[in-house]
Design a protein around this motif. Structure first.
Motif, PDB file in Angstrom:
ATOM      1  N   ASP A  84       0.850  -1.196   0.000  1.00  0.00           N
ATOM      2  CA  ASP A  84       0.000   0.000   0.000  1.00  0.00           C
ATOM      3  C   ASP A  84       0.885   1.244   0.000  1.00  0.00           C
ATOM      4  O   ASP A  84       1.855   1.335   0.755  1.00  0.00           O
ATOM      5  N   GLY A  85       0.575   2.187  -0.872  1.00  0.00           N
ATOM      6  CA  GLY A  85       1.375   3.408  -0.964  1.00  0.00           C
ATOM      7  C   GLY A  85       2.534   3.328  -1.934  1.00  0.00           C
ATOM      8  O   GLY A  85       3.315   4.277  -2.047  1.00  0.00           O
ATOM      9  N   PHE A 111       3.229   9.361  -4.809  1.00  0.00           N
ATOM     10  CA  PHE A 111       1.999   8.690  -4.400  1.00  0.00           C
ATOM     11  C   PHE A 111       0.974   9.693  -3.880  1.00  0.00           C
ATOM     12  O   PHE A 111      -0.221   9.613  -4.206  1.00  0.00           O
ATOM     13  N   ALA A 112       1.422  10.648  -3.097  1.00  0.00           N
ATOM     14  CA  ALA A 112       0.499  11.622  -2.513  1.00  0.00           C
ATOM     15  C   ALA A 112      -0.239  12.407  -3.594  1.00  0.00           C
ATOM     16  O   ALA A 112      -1.438  12.692  -3.464  1.00  0.00           O
ATOM     17  N   CYS A 115      -2.519   9.719  -5.990  1.00  0.00           N
ATOM     18  CA  CYS A 115      -3.667   9.104  -5.313  1.00  0.00           C
ATOM     19  C   CYS A 115      -4.433  10.080  -4.419  1.00  0.00           C
ATOM     20  O   CYS A 115      -5.233   9.648  -3.559  1.00  0.00           O
ATOM     21  N   ALA A 120      -8.778   6.216   0.717  1.00  0.00           N
ATOM     22  CA  ALA A 120      -8.436   4.891   1.247  1.00  0.00           C
ATOM     23  C   ALA A 120      -9.713   4.123   1.568  1.00  0.00           C
ATOM     24  O   ALA A 120     -10.724   4.705   1.983  1.00  0.00           O
ATOM     25  N   LYS A 125      -5.855  -1.761  -0.934  1.00  0.00           N
ATOM     26  CA  LYS A 125      -4.625  -0.973  -0.934  1.00  0.00           C
ATOM     27  C   LYS A 125      -4.627  -0.071  -2.157  1.00  0.00           C
ATOM     28  O   LYS A 125      -5.298  -0.358  -3.167  1.00  0.00           O
ATOM     29  N   ARG A 126      -3.884   1.023  -2.051  1.00  0.00           N
ATOM     30  CA  ARG A 126      -3.779   1.951  -3.166  1.00  0.00           C
ATOM     31  C   ARG A 126      -2.350   1.920  -3.717  1.00  0.00           C
ATOM     32  O   ARG A 126      -1.387   1.957  -2.948  1.00  0.00           O
ATOM     33  N   CYS A 172      -4.303   5.889 -10.200  1.00  0.00           N
ATOM     34  CA  CYS A 172      -4.260   5.308  -8.864  1.00  0.00           C
ATOM     35  C   CYS A 172      -5.209   4.113  -8.834  1.00  0.00           C
ATOM     36  O   CYS A 172      -6.392   4.237  -9.163  1.00  0.00           O
TER      37      CYS A 172
END
Length: 264
Positions: A84-85, A111-112, A115, A120, A125-126, A172
């Protein structure tokens, strides 16, 4: 009065035993004196041959690291399980076959940012995905095929394919915790195309044709093994040159042998 001597200073005179020994020594060294220059020419020609560096057109697989850098993935996407992440990166390019030397995605994956609009979810999971479809030069005739349905070759292929290379994109994916990178990719960039050995050939349908095609130093696709056309068109054929030099060596040896038989 003694007759004047015609011998070289310090050497035996004509008809003396030393003269026969010298003649035999000259006969023994004659082949080496003839063959060494020709063999040297063969070695020089072989060393002067241009190296044919080969590359491949394929999708390379990367994992985003801190600071926006990329790390080449040793595992295939059907085996790798991103946490995840994570950030998965993909780049289609003409690259050498060597992993770390492959072309990286030109966009730094965050990622920030990627996504930010995907909330979440419990039990999911992303994974952020960066897709870099490369350049017209990377595409060669592959992008031309995707635009017109038929392959092209040479410089016209690059020119006609420039507009058909997709823009870089990000996505994402919200997937199951044990989802592999291949499953992540199938969620955000279908259709995927694989060959019979499981090699990923196309993402989002790009390219339409080809799969890990080998390309020569000049950027031209190499003919398949067993093809009628095996020439590269890049300089003299070293095999022919070396063969000709070898024939010259053998011919020179034959001439020397014939002369030796006539003049023992």
């Amino acid at each position: 009065m003694r007759p004047a001597s015609h011998a070289a200073p310090g050497g035996p005179g004509p008809g003396l035993p030393g003269d026969g020994a010298r003649a035999r020594a000259r006969r023994r060294t004659a082949p080496a004196a003839l063959l060494l220059p020709l063999l040297g020419a063969v070695l020089l020609l072989a060393s002067a041959a241009p190296a044919q560096a080969a590359g491949y057109r394929y999708w390379s697989f990367w994992r985003g690291a801190e600071g926006g850098s990329w790390t080449y993935q040793q595992q295939g996407p059907s085996v790798a399980v991103p946490p995840d992440g994570a950030v998965d990166g993909w780049r289609f390019a003409l690259s050498p076959d060597g992993g770390q030397d492959a072309a990286k995605p030109r966009t730094a994956g965050s990622f920030a940012d990627i996504c930010a609009d995907t909330p979440a979810q419990e039990g999911r999971k992303r994974v952020a995905v960066v897709l870099d479809f490369g350049t017209a030069e990377d595409a060669g005739s592959a992008a031309g095929s995707s635009a017109s349905g038929s392959s092209t070759s040479g410089s016209s292929a690059v020119g006609s394919s420039a507009a058909s290379v997709p823009e870089q994109r990000t996505a994402c994916a919200a997937v199951a915790p044990r989802a592999t990178s291949a499953e992540v990719l199938a969620t955000v960039a279908p259709p995927l195309r694989y060959d019979t050995n499981g090699l990923l050939c196309a993402i989002a349908g790009y390219p339409k044709a080809g799969c890990g095609d080998q390309v020569g130093a000049a950027g031209a696709a190499q003919p398949a093994a067993g093809s009628a056309d095996q020439s590269t068109g890049s300089g003299p054929d070293v095999g022919l040159i070396a063969g000709g030099a070898l024939v010259a060596v053998l011919a020179g040896g034959a001439v020397w042998q014939a002369r030796r038989r006539r003049h023992p």
